[in-house]
Design an enzyme around this catalytic site. Sequence first.
Site, PDB file in Angstrom:
ATOM      1  N   LYS A 289       0.843  -1.215   0.000  1.00 18.24           N
ATOM      2  CA  LYS A 289       0.000   0.000   0.000  1.00 18.24           C
ATOM      3  C   LYS A 289       0.871   1.256   0.000  1.00 18.24           C
ATOM      4  O   LYS A 289       0.674   2.158  -0.812  1.00 18.24           O
ATOM      5  CB  LYS A 289      -0.919   0.035   1.238  1.00 18.24           C
TER       6      LYS A 289
ATOM      7  N   ARG B 110     -10.083   1.056   8.197  1.00 14.12           N
ATOM      8  CA  ARG B 110      -9.661  -0.306   8.515  1.00 14.12           C
ATOM      9  C   ARG B 110     -10.736  -1.076   9.241  1.00 14.12           C
ATOM     10  O   ARG B 110     -10.517  -2.234   9.600  1.00 14.12           O
ATOM     11  CB  ARG B 110      -8.452  -0.232   9.436  1.00 14.12           C
TER      12      ARG B 110
ATOM     13  N   ARG C 297      11.662  -5.455   5.241  1.00 14.31           N
ATOM     14  CA  ARG C 297      11.391  -4.035   4.975  1.00 14.31           C
ATOM     15  C   ARG C 297      12.283  -3.128   5.825  1.00 14.31           C
ATOM     16  O   ARG C 297      12.532  -3.371   6.993  1.00 14.31           O
ATOM     17  CB  ARG C 297       9.934  -3.715   5.288  1.00 14.31           C
TER      18      ARG C 297
ATOM     19  N   ARG D 281      10.783  -1.225  11.418  1.00 14.73           N
ATOM     20  CA  ARG D 281       9.654  -0.893  12.289  1.00 14.73           C
ATOM     21  C   ARG D 281       9.555  -1.868  13.455  1.00 14.73           C
ATOM     22  O   ARG D 281       9.729  -3.064  13.282  1.00 14.73           O
ATOM     23  CB  ARG D 281       8.356  -0.939  11.468  1.00 14.73           C
TER      24      ARG D 281
ATOM     25  N   ARG E  92      -1.081  -8.816  13.349  1.00 17.34           N
ATOM     26  CA  ARG E  92      -1.575  -7.833  12.374  1.00 17.34           C
ATOM     27  C   ARG E  92      -2.369  -8.528  11.261  1.00 17.34           C
ATOM     28  O   ARG E  92      -3.381  -8.007  10.794  1.00 17.34           O
ATOM     29  CB  ARG E  92      -0.404  -7.029  11.790  1.00 17.34           C
TER      30      ARG E  92
HETATM   31  P1  AP5 Z   1       4.808  -1.653   1.946  1.00 14.64           P
HETATM   32  O1  AP5 Z   1       4.508  -0.816   0.758  1.00 14.64           O
HETATM   33  O2  AP5 Z   1       5.531  -1.009   3.081  1.00 14.64           O
HETATM   34  O3  AP5 Z   1       3.477  -2.403   2.454  1.00 14.64           O
HETATM   35  P2  AP5 Z   1       2.184  -1.855   3.191  1.00 14.64           P
HETATM   36  O4  AP5 Z   1       0.990  -2.460   2.526  1.00 14.64           O
HETATM   37  O5  AP5 Z   1       2.227  -0.366   3.296  1.00 14.64           O
HETATM   38  O6  AP5 Z   1       2.348  -2.568   4.590  1.00 14.64           O
HETATM   39  P3  AP5 Z   1       2.281  -2.005   6.080  1.00 14.64           P
HETATM   40  O7  AP5 Z   1       2.976  -2.998   6.943  1.00 14.64           O
HETATM   41  O8  AP5 Z   1       2.710  -0.566   6.153  1.00 14.64           O
HETATM   42  O9  AP5 Z   1       0.767  -2.075   6.349  1.00 14.64           O
HETATM   43  P4  AP5 Z   1       0.089  -2.102   7.691  1.00 14.64           P
HETATM   44  O10 AP5 Z   1      -1.300  -1.952   7.243  1.00 14.64           O
HETATM   45  O11 AP5 Z   1       0.363  -3.268   8.542  1.00 14.64           O
HETATM   46  O12 AP5 Z   1       0.769  -0.880   8.507  1.00 14.64           O
HETATM   47  P5  AP5 Z   1       0.338   0.619   8.799  1.00 14.64           P
HETATM   48  O13 AP5 Z   1       1.554   1.422   8.875  1.00 14.64           O
HETATM   49  O14 AP5 Z   1      -0.748   1.043   7.896  1.00 14.64           O
HETATM   50  O15 AP5 Z   1       5.630  -2.934   1.424  1.00 14.64           O
HETATM   51  C1  AP5 Z   1       6.107  -3.921   2.322  1.00 14.64           C
HETATM   52  C2  AP5 Z   1       7.474  -4.432   1.865  1.00 14.64           C
HETATM   53  O16 AP5 Z   1       7.321  -5.155   0.647  1.00 14.64           O
HETATM   54  C3  AP5 Z   1       8.516  -3.345   1.583  1.00 14.64           C
HETATM   55  O17 AP5 Z   1       9.783  -3.820   1.976  1.00 14.64           O
HETATM   56  C4  AP5 Z   1       8.449  -3.150   0.069  1.00 14.64           C
HETATM   57  O18 AP5 Z   1       9.695  -2.720  -0.469  1.00 14.64           O
HETATM   58  C5  AP5 Z   1       8.100  -4.557  -0.404  1.00 14.64           C
HETATM   59  N1  AP5 Z   1       7.245  -4.579  -1.588  1.00 14.64           N
HETATM   60  C6  AP5 Z   1       6.209  -3.728  -1.885  1.00 14.64           C
HETATM   61  N2  AP5 Z   1       5.633  -4.044  -3.049  1.00 14.64           N
HETATM   62  C7  AP5 Z   1       6.297  -5.153  -3.506  1.00 14.64           C
HETATM   63  C8  AP5 Z   1       6.145  -5.977  -4.689  1.00 14.64           C
HETATM   64  N3  AP5 Z   1       5.211  -5.730  -5.624  1.00 14.64           N
HETATM   65  N4  AP5 Z   1       6.993  -7.037  -4.827  1.00 14.64           N
HETATM   66  C9  AP5 Z   1       7.944  -7.302  -3.893  1.00 14.64           C
HETATM   67  N5  AP5 Z   1       8.145  -6.542  -2.779  1.00 14.64           N
HETATM   68  C10 AP5 Z   1       7.311  -5.497  -2.578  1.00 14.64           C
HETATM   69  O19 AP5 Z   1      -0.298   0.495  10.267  1.00 14.64           O
HETATM   70  C11 AP5 Z   1       0.525   0.200  11.375  1.00 14.64           C
HETATM   71  C12 AP5 Z   1      -0.307   0.201  12.654  1.00 14.64           C
HETATM   72  O20 AP5 Z   1      -0.882   1.503  12.863  1.00 14.64           O
HETATM   73  C13 AP5 Z   1      -1.504  -0.753  12.685  1.00 14.64           C
HETATM   74  O21 AP5 Z   1      -1.135  -2.049  13.076  1.00 14.64           O
HETATM   75  C14 AP5 Z   1      -2.395  -0.059  13.732  1.00 14.64           C
HETATM   76  O22 AP5 Z   1      -1.924  -0.300  15.028  1.00 14.64           O
HETATM   77  C15 AP5 Z   1      -2.180   1.409  13.438  1.00 14.64           C
HETATM   78  N6  AP5 Z   1      -3.152   1.938  12.457  1.00 14.64           N
HETATM   79  C16 AP5 Z   1      -2.857   2.461  11.224  1.00 14.64           C
HETATM   80  N7  AP5 Z   1      -3.990   2.833  10.591  1.00 14.64           N
HETATM   81  C17 AP5 Z   1      -5.019   2.542  11.443  1.00 14.64           C
HETATM   82  C18 AP5 Z   1      -6.436   2.667  11.356  1.00 14.64           C
HETATM   83  N8  AP5 Z   1      -7.034   3.162  10.250  1.00 14.64           N
HETATM   84  N9  AP5 Z   1      -7.187   2.256  12.408  1.00 14.64           N
HETATM   85  C19 AP5 Z   1      -6.608   1.774  13.520  1.00 14.64           C
HETATM   86  N10 AP5 Z   1      -5.268   1.608  13.672  1.00 14.64           N
HETATM   87  C20 AP5 Z   1      -4.490   1.992  12.643  1.00 14.64           C
HETATM   88 MG    MG Z   2       2.425   0.998   4.871  1.00 15.74          MG
END
Ligand code: AP5
Ligand code: MG
Length: 206
Positions: free
Chosen positions: A13, A88, A122, A152, A163
Site C-alpha cells: 500500500k 480499517r 522491509r 519498524r 496484524r
Molecule cells: P509496503 O509498501 O511497506 O506495504 P504496506 O501495505 O504499506 O504494509 P504495512 O505494513 O505498512 O501495512 P500495515 O497496514 O500493517 O501498517 P500501517 O503502517 O498502515 O511494502 C512492504 C514491503 O514489501 C517493503 O519492503 C516493500 O519494499 C516490499 N514490496 C512492496 N511491493 C512489492 C512488490 N510488488 N513485490 C515485492 N516486494 C514489494 O499500520 C501500522 C499500525 O498503525 C496498525 O497495526 C495499527 O496499530 C495502526 N493503524 C494504522 N492505521 C489505522 C487505522 N485506520 N485504524 C486503527 N489503527 C491503525
Molecule cells: Mg504501509
Amino acid sequence: MKLIFLGPPGAGKGTQAERIAERYEIAHISTGDMLRGEIRNATPLGAAAKAYLDRGELVPDSVIIDMVKDRIQREDSKYGFLLDGFPRTVVQAEALAGFTDIDFAVNIDVPFERLVARISGRRMCPDCGAAYHVSTYTAATCSKCGAALYQRDDDKEETVANRLKVYTEKTAPLIAYYENKGKLFTVNGDADIDAVTNEIVKGLDA
Ligand code: AP5
Ligand code: MG
C-alpha cells in the site's frame, strides 16, 4: 480524485501510494506513518497509540477518525487524496462516508504466504516514509532524502502474525463493503512493483 488503498500488511500500500499520489498530484495520507510520527515526537496521541501499534492491534476508531477528518481539511488535500491504511473497520468506513465521498477503493491483493517475507525484509525512512526491501536495496540511508533507514518495531514475527489476524477479522470485510457500493477495484499485488503500479494506473485512467 479521492482514493482508498486496501490490502493486508505488507501488500505494498505504502509503496504504491507514494507513486500514485505523485502521479495524480494528490496528498498521500498514511495513518500508520502519522501515528509513527506522533510516537517519534512523543505527543499525547503518540503515547496513547504506541501500545496498540506494538501489539499489532488497531488504535481506537474515534482517535483515527478525528485524525483523518482533520488531515483531509489541510490545503494539500484540496485536489484529492489517497488514504493508505484508512479505513480499517466498517465503523471507520461509515464515518468517512459521513464527511467525504470517495471515488475508488483499490484493493491490493497478495497471498498471505508472501507477506511475512516482504515485511521482515522491509526498511523504512523515518522522514519521508519511503519503504525499501533488503533484497533489492542494501544502502543504510534513504535514496530520496538521505535519512538513516530503520526497521519498524511492529515488523517482528509475533506482531506480524497478530496484524494479519486483525486484518482478516476487521479490515477484510471492507472489500465486500466497497464492492457493494460499486467502488472496488482489485489489482494483483503479487507482481513486481512497476507492474502493480501500471495495473493501478490503467484501472484509474479507465
Ligand atoms: P509496503 O509498501 O511497506 O506495504 P504496506 O501495505 O504499506 O504494509 P504495512 O505494513 O505498512 O501495512 P500495515 O497496514 O500493517 O501498517 P500501517 O503502517 O498502515 O511494502 C512492504 C514491503 O514489501 C517493503 O519492503 C516493500 O519494499 C516490499 N514490496 C512492496 N511491493 C512489492 C512488490 N510488488 N513485490 C515485492 N516486494 C514489494 O499500520 C501500522 C499500525 O498503525 C496498525 O497495526 C495499527 O496499530 C495502526 N493503524 C494504522 N492505521 C489505522 C487505522 N485506520 N485504524 C486503527 N489503527 C491503525
Ligand atoms: Mg504501509
